[in-house]
Design a protein around this motif. Sequence first.
Motif, mmCIF file in Angstrom:
data_model
loop_
_atom_site.group_PDB
_atom_site.id
_atom_site.type_symbol
_atom_site.label_atom_id
_atom_site.label_comp_id
_atom_site.label_asym_id
_atom_site.label_seq_id
_atom_site.Cartn_x
_atom_site.Cartn_y
_atom_site.Cartn_z
ATOM 1 N N ASP A 137 -1.674 -9.726 -5.210
ATOM 2 C CA ASP A 137 -0.757 -10.754 -5.732
ATOM 3 C C ASP A 137 -0.139 -11.545 -4.580
ATOM 4 N N SER A 138 0.274 -10.804 -3.549
ATOM 5 C CA SER A 138 0.850 -11.485 -2.385
ATOM 6 C C SER A 138 -0.187 -12.379 -1.723
ATOM 7 N N LEU A 139 -1.423 -11.886 -1.667
ATOM 8 C CA LEU A 139 -2.489 -12.674 -1.051
ATOM 9 C C LEU A 139 -2.748 -13.952 -1.835
ATOM 10 N N ILE A 140 -2.699 -13.848 -3.150
ATOM 11 C CA ILE A 140 -2.885 -15.041 -3.990
ATOM 12 C C ILE A 140 -1.776 -16.045 -3.713
ATOM 13 N N GLN A 141 -0.533 -15.546 -3.637
ATOM 14 C CA GLN A 141 0.588 -16.438 -3.351
ATOM 15 C C GLN A 141 0.436 -17.084 -1.974
ATOM 16 N N ILE A 142 0.027 -16.264 -1.002
ATOM 17 C CA ILE A 142 -0.154 -16.793 0.359
ATOM 18 C C ILE A 142 -1.270 -17.825 0.378
ATOM 19 N N THR A 143 -2.375 -17.549 -0.342
ATOM 20 C CA THR A 143 -3.502 -18.477 -0.381
ATOM 21 C C THR A 143 -3.076 -19.799 -0.999
ATOM 22 N N VAL A 200 12.303 -11.041 3.226
ATOM 23 C CA VAL A 200 12.742 -10.577 1.911
ATOM 24 C C VAL A 200 11.885 -9.383 1.514
ATOM 25 N N PHE A 201 12.528 -8.278 1.123
ATOM 26 C CA PHE A 201 11.835 -7.042 0.790
ATOM 27 C C PHE A 201 12.033 -6.724 -0.689
ATOM 28 N N ASN A 202 10.923 -6.438 -1.370
ATOM 29 C CA ASN A 202 10.944 -6.024 -2.778
ATOM 30 C C ASN A 202 10.788 -4.514 -2.823
ATOM 31 N N LEU A 203 11.779 -3.807 -3.356
ATOM 32 C CA LEU A 203 11.803 -2.348 -3.329
ATOM 33 C C LEU A 203 11.066 -1.759 -4.514
ATOM 34 N N ARG A 204 10.592 -0.536 -4.310
ATOM 35 C CA ARG A 204 9.982 0.212 -5.412
ATOM 36 C C ARG A 204 11.100 0.666 -6.364
ATOM 37 N N LYS A 205 10.906 0.481 -7.620
ATOM 38 C CA LYS A 205 11.854 0.997 -8.590
ATOM 39 C C LYS A 205 11.581 2.473 -8.800
ATOM 40 N N GLY A 206 12.627 3.277 -8.738
ATOM 41 C CA GLY A 206 12.471 4.708 -8.975
ATOM 42 C C GLY A 206 12.261 5.521 -7.725
ATOM 43 N N ALA A 207 12.159 4.904 -6.543
ATOM 44 C CA ALA A 207 12.055 5.668 -5.299
ATOM 45 C C ALA A 207 13.348 6.456 -5.105
ATOM 46 N N LYS A 208 13.223 7.729 -4.657
ATOM 47 C CA LYS A 208 14.388 8.622 -4.613
ATOM 48 C C LYS A 208 14.543 9.311 -3.272
ATOM 49 N N ILE A 211 9.320 2.148 1.375
ATOM 50 C CA ILE A 211 10.207 1.966 0.234
ATOM 51 C C ILE A 211 10.052 0.549 -0.315
ATOM 52 N N ALA A 212 9.765 -0.387 0.583
ATOM 53 C CA ALA A 212 9.467 -1.762 0.154
ATOM 54 C C ALA A 212 7.995 -1.829 -0.248
ATOM 55 N N LYS A 213 7.747 -2.219 -1.495
ATOM 56 C CA LYS A 213 6.355 -2.327 -1.949
ATOM 57 C C LYS A 213 5.723 -3.623 -1.464
ATOM 58 N N SER A 214 6.526 -4.631 -1.158
ATOM 59 C CA SER A 214 6.012 -5.895 -0.634
ATOM 60 C C SER A 214 7.128 -6.616 0.106
ATOM 61 N N TRP A 215 6.749 -7.571 0.927
ATOM 62 C CA TRP A 215 7.725 -8.342 1.688
ATOM 63 C C TRP A 215 7.111 -9.682 2.060
ATOM 64 N N HIS A 216 7.981 -10.643 2.317
ATOM 65 C CA HIS A 216 7.499 -11.954 2.724
ATOM 66 C C HIS A 216 8.565 -12.654 3.560
ATOM 67 N N LEU A 217 8.120 -13.661 4.306
ATOM 68 C CA LEU A 217 8.999 -14.428 5.180
ATOM 69 C C LEU A 217 9.387 -15.725 4.483
ATOM 70 N N GLU A 218 10.687 -15.909 4.241
ATOM 71 C CA GLU A 218 11.153 -17.111 3.544
ATOM 72 C C GLU A 218 11.275 -18.303 4.488
ATOM 73 N N ASP A 219 11.725 -18.062 5.685
ATOM 74 C CA ASP A 219 11.731 -19.104 6.716
ATOM 75 C C ASP A 219 11.356 -18.402 8.016
ATOM 76 N N ASP A 220 11.594 -19.027 9.128
ATOM 77 C CA ASP A 220 11.184 -18.435 10.389
ATOM 78 C C ASP A 220 11.927 -17.149 10.720
ATOM 79 N N CYS A 221 13.064 -16.903 10.082
ATOM 80 C CA CYS A 221 13.915 -15.784 10.496
ATOM 81 C C CYS A 221 14.317 -14.834 9.371
#
Length: 823
Positions: free
Chosen positions: A59-65, A399-407, A386-396
């Motif tokens: 999904d991230s690759l599709i967004q990046i593409t 943003v990290f998307n966390l796994r739901k239910g990680a304990k 713990i982050a299932k995915s992440w992306h760079l919003e600007d140069d600095c």
Amino acid sequence: MLFFGSKKSSKPALLQPSTISTTSCSITNDTATALLKHNQECAVSKIRNKIEETEIAADSLIQITNSINQSVEVQMNSIEKVVSEISNYSALAQEVCASTESSKQISGQTLEVAGQGHDAVRSSIQAMNDIGQSVINAKGVVRMLDTKAAEINNLLDVIKDIAGNTNLLSLNASIEAARAGEAGRGFAVVAQEVKHLAERSIESVDYISKTIVEINKSINQTLEAMDAIATKVELGAQIANNTAQVFNTIIDAVNNSGAVYEEISTAISKQTASLESVMGSTELMSNTSQQLISTVEVASLYTQFVKTTLSSLTEASTGLQKISTQMLEKMSCPPFTGATLRTSLPNEITTFNPTMSSEYLGGHILSNAHAGLLSINAAGNLSPGIAKSWHLEDDCTWVFNLRKGAKFHNSQEITAEVIKKSFEYLLHPSTDSPNAWCLQYVEGAEEYCSGKANTVSGITILDRYRLSIKLSFPYSGFLLNLGQFYSSIVTKDVKGNIIGCGSYILTTQEDSCTLAAFPEYFNGEPYIKNIHVRLTKNNVAEDFIEGKYDFIFIDNKALLDKVKNLPDIKVYTNSIMGTYYAGFNLTSDSPYVQSREARQAFNHAVNKQRIISEILGGLGTESKGPFPPSIVNDPTLTGYSYNPALAKELLAKSSLTGPRRKFKILYRQDAGPTVFNKITEYISEDLTRIGIDCELVNVPSAKYLDVNLIKSSADLYIARWVADTGDPDNFLQPLFAPGLRTNRSSYNSETVNKKLAVANHMLHPTKRLDLYKDIQKTIAQDFPWIFLYHPHMAYACRNNISGIKMNPLGLFKYEDIIMEQAD
């Protein structure tokens, strides 16, 4: 000390051969089936987790593409604008070139007129000089006339005297004529005429005298006028000379302008040619961008295909899991109570707190008991944590998307708020963590560390399962920092003990620790239920041969020689990103430490190949500088070969031969014949051979690397540094940046500090690598260390053990270890 897990046991577990505790199974009635069943459950769970991770990555690759496609379109528009601007600029350059040519012609005409003006001024100056000379000559004539007038005046005085005498004679003659009577009458007439003549002479003389006075007055006025003329002529000559200088300046300026115009013309010609080349390159870029758009579209299609395939694979894995569960349920085996694997590590772990640990051996345990936002896999690459995915919003901003239910191990859910608290715990001044530097580039971290702020402004909670981290500047090594054990996400229980969220729950004893599999681990339950680690250096090979260990870590020749040819044993060797070195205490007053030539001499005095061969059994490569070649490879770096003769020559050059106070080398008093102590002994022997009187200073292993102890007690210490990541900045900064506790040599170079700051901000990979090569050369030429070797590490395991992999950082992920069958 803070411990990781629920309790600390007061007694160490007894060392027994590996066993698997199970009860009988209704189908196979043996432990192998129960083990197989457990391994299959774990494998299916891990497959499903990995498929989900891959699906997220797709999904991230599709967004990046899609983002690349949009960026290429924007780039195409920009290229078209650039082509248009370059065309306009090229036309403008041609106009400038034509104007420059016209200016050259005008300059030529100006030069000709200026030359004519210069000649005219020169003629004017000559004429002025002639006039001046004529005036001088005229003044001479007038002055001569004045002289002559004076002479005439003198003659008139004589004539006056004669006339006066004549008049007197006339008077006397008249008197005499009167006396003579009638006879003197004629003589009286003559006397009367003579008198008249004398009177007229006197009147003429008076008139002439008055005329001469007027002539003298005119002469004086003429002289004054001539002096004024001379002054004016002189002033005119000065003005003419100044005019000539102005014309000379004009001529020089015009000549210079001609040269400048020639340079401008040449430059514009080159610029026009360059613009034509740029236009050609831009057109090529435009064509390449068109091809890139086509390629991106194809990649997008294939990515979508991968996404579709992964969706099908997810459905298949769901079915596999369902079928596997049904099949395993029908086996009717009692629950698998688990296998315990046993291993050992040298007992040099001083803390089990990941926030406070900077030890390589501690990382073996802590990297399995704790987890971070990101993870480092067996190949040394970043992978989800713990982050299932992440992306760079600007140069600095990341943003990290966390796994739901990680304990956590206490079943507390891991949320964005908890992660922010964990990072702030690491950075808090009261924690005083040696690892706070790993987050130093987060915006607001410096203010928080110094107590000037109550929170880290750059860490923002977006929602319960999303977190953003803003850096002060773009830093390529930041994500790698987040994958290390020292930046693990932790929380505290009511007693203040730190709780982790890794694949295993850690319990510590006096000389051992136990890792129990965490069933709710977000990446799936590990295959092995328990791993028991003895913290000892004694009888490791013998206990392994007797079956008391299932796998062991090997870092020396003696241990390697004992196990490498055993049957049913597999031995693997890996090079790791690390370095062993003998560090000088640069705050010491020892003349050997304070002399750069002496430190160089020590580098030539130590036989590094003897250490690698006799102590390590070949498990190392001689180092030429601080960087392992796998991080920064510089073939031009020559290093410092073993050369005792040169070492003695350098000491003599520094006037450091002869008796001196003993050179103090730290020695681990309670470590026995470990690698570190053997290296210390070999270095002491080599230094003694070149005339250095050495003293081994015994200190406890737990205190050995304390920077304050080093400053107060030693001239030299032996240490290692294993990379946390493959980033050069991450490797070098802790060792050589001033003020850090990991800079145990107290090295401080203004040149290196400035270059490290520049390299840290640099994004261009090739230029950044070249700068780190330059930094390494500077450090190597400062000799803060005796550069020893870059280690290779080995490990041995039994044939029924698989999945053991050492990553380039020299660490194992215990969760991947599989026991394939029971002994």
